[in-house]
Design a protein around this motif. Structure first.
Motif, PDB file in Angstrom:
ATOM      1  N   ARG A   5      79.019  60.528  31.416  1.00  0.00           N
ATOM      2  CA  ARG A   5      77.778  61.378  30.410  1.00  0.00           C
ATOM      3  C   ARG A   5      78.610  62.902  30.721  1.00  0.00           C
ATOM      4  NH1 ARG A   5      74.130  60.281  27.675  1.00  0.00           N
ATOM      5  NH2 ARG A   5      73.614  62.816  27.370  1.00  0.00           N
ATOM      6  N   ASP A   6      79.893  63.471  31.364  1.00  0.00           N
ATOM      7  CA  ASP A   6      80.528  64.151  31.741  1.00  0.00           C
ATOM      8  C   ASP A   6      79.726  65.719  31.641  1.00  0.00           C
ATOM      9  OD1 ASP A   6      83.116  65.986  32.165  1.00  0.00           O
ATOM     10  OD2 ASP A   6      83.170  66.383  29.595  1.00  0.00           O
ATOM     11  N   CYS A   7      79.061  65.052  32.632  1.00  0.00           N
ATOM     12  CA  CYS A   7      78.064  66.550  32.720  1.00  0.00           C
ATOM     13  C   CYS A   7      77.417  66.787  34.186  1.00  0.00           C
ATOM     14  CB  CYS A   7      76.543  66.066  32.069  1.00  0.00           C
ATOM     15  SG  CYS A   7      76.262  64.692  32.773  1.00  0.00           S
ATOM     16  N   SER A   8      76.690  67.380  34.967  1.00  0.00           N
ATOM     17  CA  SER A   8      76.238  67.372  35.783  1.00  0.00           C
ATOM     18  C   SER A   8      75.736  66.868  36.706  1.00  0.00           C
ATOM     19  CB  SER A   8      75.788  69.312  36.261  1.00  0.00           C
ATOM     20  OG  SER A   8      74.706  69.048  35.924  1.00  0.00           O
ATOM     21  N   VAL A   9      75.371  66.564  38.595  1.00  0.00           N
ATOM     22  CA  VAL A   9      74.939  65.848  38.413  1.00  0.00           C
ATOM     23  C   VAL A   9      72.851  66.015  37.786  1.00  0.00           C
ATOM     24  CG1 VAL A   9      73.475  64.482  40.368  1.00  0.00           C
ATOM     25  CG2 VAL A   9      76.127  64.424  40.214  1.00  0.00           C
ATOM     26  N   GLU A  10      72.992  67.155  38.555  1.00  0.00           N
ATOM     27  CA  GLU A  10      71.181  67.815  38.040  1.00  0.00           C
ATOM     28  C   GLU A  10      70.383  67.250  36.790  1.00  0.00           C
ATOM     29  OE1 GLU A  10      68.922  72.456  38.053  1.00  0.00           O
ATOM     30  OE2 GLU A  10      70.981  71.802  38.634  1.00  0.00           O
ATOM     31  N   ASP A  11      71.798  67.585  35.450  1.00  0.00           N
ATOM     32  CA  ASP A  11      71.341  67.303  34.291  1.00  0.00           C
ATOM     33  C   ASP A  11      71.803  65.258  33.976  1.00  0.00           C
ATOM     34  OD1 ASP A  11      71.847  69.498  33.536  1.00  0.00           O
ATOM     35  OD2 ASP A  11      73.122  69.946  32.513  1.00  0.00           O
ATOM     36  N   ALA A  12      72.564  64.772  34.695  1.00  0.00           N
ATOM     37  CA  ALA A  12      72.585  63.468  34.844  1.00  0.00           C
ATOM     38  C   ALA A  12      70.716  63.355  35.250  1.00  0.00           C
ATOM     39  CB  ALA A  12      73.451  62.610  35.736  1.00  0.00           C
ATOM     40  N   VAL A  13      70.575  63.984  36.258  1.00  0.00           N
ATOM     41  CA  VAL A  13      69.113  63.697  36.603  1.00  0.00           C
ATOM     42  C   VAL A  13      67.985  63.576  35.507  1.00  0.00           C
ATOM     43  CG1 VAL A  13      67.046  63.822  38.237  1.00  0.00           C
ATOM     44  CG2 VAL A  13      69.379  63.334  39.169  1.00  0.00           C
ATOM     45  N   LYS A  14      67.773  64.272  35.224  1.00  0.00           N
ATOM     46  CA  LYS A  14      66.993  65.224  33.958  1.00  0.00           C
ATOM     47  C   LYS A  14      67.252  64.367  32.687  1.00  0.00           C
ATOM     48  CE  LYS A  14      67.167  69.931  34.835  1.00  0.00           C
ATOM     49  NZ  LYS A  14      68.052  71.422  34.467  1.00  0.00           N
ATOM     50  N   TRP A  15      68.543  63.964  31.951  1.00  0.00           N
ATOM     51  CA  TRP A  15      68.954  63.230  30.908  1.00  0.00           C
ATOM     52  C   TRP A  15      67.824  61.497  31.454  1.00  0.00           C
ATOM     53  CZ3 TRP A  15      70.645  58.198  30.530  1.00  0.00           C
ATOM     54  CH2 TRP A  15      71.306  57.522  29.213  1.00  0.00           C
ATOM     55  N   PHE A  16      67.639  60.622  32.707  1.00  0.00           N
ATOM     56  CA  PHE A  16      67.423  60.194  33.232  1.00  0.00           C
ATOM     57  C   PHE A  16      66.089  59.785  33.383  1.00  0.00           C
ATOM     58  CE2 PHE A  16      66.516  56.409  35.935  1.00  0.00           C
ATOM     59  CZ  PHE A  16      67.720  55.538  35.833  1.00  0.00           C
ATOM     60  N   VAL A  17      65.985  60.324  33.751  1.00  0.00           N
ATOM     61  CA  VAL A  17      64.545  60.922  33.686  1.00  0.00           C
ATOM     62  C   VAL A  17      63.568  60.322  31.958  1.00  0.00           C
ATOM     63  CG1 VAL A  17      61.848  62.409  34.451  1.00  0.00           C
ATOM     64  CG2 VAL A  17      63.653  61.895  35.717  1.00  0.00           C
ATOM     65  N   LYS A  18      64.259  61.473  31.206  1.00  0.00           N
ATOM     66  CA  LYS A  18      63.713  61.485  30.290  1.00  0.00           C
ATOM     67  C   LYS A  18      64.198  59.922  29.210  1.00  0.00           C
ATOM     68  CE  LYS A  18      63.602  64.225  25.920  1.00  0.00           C
ATOM     69  NZ  LYS A  18      64.867  65.170  24.997  1.00  0.00           N
ATOM     70  N   ASN A  19      64.914  59.902  29.479  1.00  0.00           N
ATOM     71  CA  ASN A  19      65.471  58.390  28.031  1.00  0.00           C
ATOM     72  C   ASN A  19      65.269  57.226  28.816  1.00  0.00           C
ATOM     73  OD1 ASN A  19      66.789  59.876  26.025  1.00  0.00           O
ATOM     74  ND2 ASN A  19      67.184  60.805  27.322  1.00  0.00           N
ATOM     75  N   GLU A  20      65.467  56.863  30.137  1.00  0.00           N
ATOM     76  CA  GLU A  20      65.493  56.138  30.850  1.00  0.00           C
ATOM     77  C   GLU A  20      64.550  55.426  31.691  1.00  0.00           C
ATOM     78  OE1 GLU A  20      67.447  53.428  30.301  1.00  0.00           O
ATOM     79  OE2 GLU A  20      69.122  54.739  29.772  1.00  0.00           O
ATOM     80  N   ARG A  21      63.191  57.190  31.943  1.00  0.00           N
ATOM     81  CA  ARG A  21      62.739  56.045  33.277  1.00  0.00           C
ATOM     82  C   ARG A  21      61.313  57.227  32.647  1.00  0.00           C
ATOM     83  NH1 ARG A  21      64.963  53.122  34.135  1.00  0.00           N
ATOM     84  NH2 ARG A  21      65.692  52.365  36.878  1.00  0.00           N
ATOM     85  N   PRO A  22      61.081  56.982  31.229  1.00  0.00           N
ATOM     86  CA  PRO A  22      59.771  58.265  30.293  1.00  0.00           C
ATOM     87  C   PRO A  22      58.944  57.767  30.857  1.00  0.00           C
ATOM     88  CG  PRO A  22      60.355  56.273  29.191  1.00  0.00           C
ATOM     89  CD  PRO A  22      61.467  56.125  29.987  1.00  0.00           C
ATOM     90  N   HIS A  23      58.095  57.079  31.661  1.00  0.00           N
ATOM     91  CA  HIS A  23      56.496  56.930  32.230  1.00  0.00           C
ATOM     92  C   HIS A  23      56.629  57.625  33.228  1.00  0.00           C
ATOM     93  CE1 HIS A  23      56.394  53.836  29.147  1.00  0.00           C
ATOM     94  NE2 HIS A  23      57.413  52.719  29.800  1.00  0.00           N
ATOM     95  N   ILE A  24      57.132  57.976  33.685  1.00  0.00           N
ATOM     96  CA  ILE A  24      57.143  58.903  35.330  1.00  0.00           C
ATOM     97  C   ILE A  24      56.419  60.002  34.844  1.00  0.00           C
ATOM     98  CG2 ILE A  24      58.368  60.444  37.808  1.00  0.00           C
ATOM     99  CD1 ILE A  24      60.448  57.931  36.956  1.00  0.00           C
TER     100      ILE A  24
END
Length: 272
Positions: free
Chosen positions: A210-229
């Motif tokens: 995604r050409d972004c920071s690891v921190e931003d990748a984590v935020k994206w992943f939680v929102k889009n791939e693990r929305p039930h957390i």
């Protein structure tokens, strides 16, 4: 809390980092003798030993022993050494594992499946088979295996991992029915999206994609791939380790054949 396990000996596989290392710290503070194991000798394992030693209380000892759990001969050698040098292991926390092959189901070969099964499922089988006799001899035992939220809420790109983690819960339940009369208890924990080297690597790969920071990748992943957390963050290794340490204790003497989810609410169903 005094867990009433001072002086007992614990083997922690995958003990050089993450949940394994944090669990070792919890147990060492309770006066438990710790044996950390990982696949290879090296700086990670020696650093973990040094770090856990700083937490040890009441004369507890900490050592590191390398063993490749995909090789049954090495598992047997590990068990023989622990039996000979330390009198056997009362506690096993088997946290070693890997995500394994991932991708579209039709793209995964038999070899992809077998590699994941060999590490994640058969690794648990080998450890249990090698160390149950020691617990029988000691007339006391706690074995904690690591499953995952994937066992209840499978993700389509991780079918081998999903299947193995579900099987581990079944294995633990089977063993709990076989050996509880000998005061040997078996339980599982099912973490979800914890800050470990495995999820770190996943997030580093995603950050590159995604050409972004690891921190931003984590935020994206939680929102889009693990929305039930429900807690909307990665869990911390110590949040899993504290539960594992309790399951190892004398206070947990009526918890057997259970699976405890430590997932921030990641599994959507109330009955998963």
């Amino acid at each position: 809390m005094d867990l009433n396990i001072k002086g007992k000996t614990a083997l922690i596989t995958g003990g050089d980092s993450g949940i394994g290392r944090e669990t070792a710290k919890f147990l060492a503070r309770e006066g438990v003798n710790i044996i950390l194991s990982d696949r290879k000798e090296g700086k990670d394992l020696s650093d973990a030993v040094t770090e856990v030693e700083k937490e040890a209380k009441d004369g507890a000892t900490v050592v590191g022993i390398a063993a490749d759990l995909s090789d049954n001969n090495e598992v047997l050698a590990l068990a023989a050494k622990i039996d000979k040098d330390y009198g056997g292991a009362h506690i096993i926390f088997h946290s070693a594992g890997a995500r394994g092959a991932a991708g579209d189901f039709l793209s995964l070969t038999d070899d992809d499946w077998m590699k994941t099964i060999d590490i994640d499922l058969l690794g648990s089988v080998r450890i249990a088979r090698a160390f149950i006799p020691q617990m029988q001899k000691l007339k006391w035992g706690r074995m904690i295996l690591v499953s995952s939220e994937n066992a209840f809420q499978p993700y389509v790109e991780e079918s081998p991992y999903n299947a193995c983690k579900a099987a581990i819960i079944n294995l633990s339940k089977c063993l709990s029915r076989s050996y509880s009369k000998e005061n040997i208890l078996f339980n599982c924990v099912s973490p979800a999206y914890i800050e470990t080297p495995m999820t770190d690597a996943m997030m580093e790969e995603l950050a590159k994609e995604r050409d972004c920071s690891v921190e931003d990748a984590v935020k994206w992943f939680v929102k889009n791939e693990r929305p039930h957390i429900a807690m909307q963050r990665r869990g911390k290794p110590e949040e899993v380790a504290s539960v594992v340490a309790f399951l190892c204790s004398e206070q947990a003497s009526y918890i057997n054949g259970s699976n405890i989810r430590i997932d921030g609410g990641a599994v959507e169903s109330a009955f998963g």
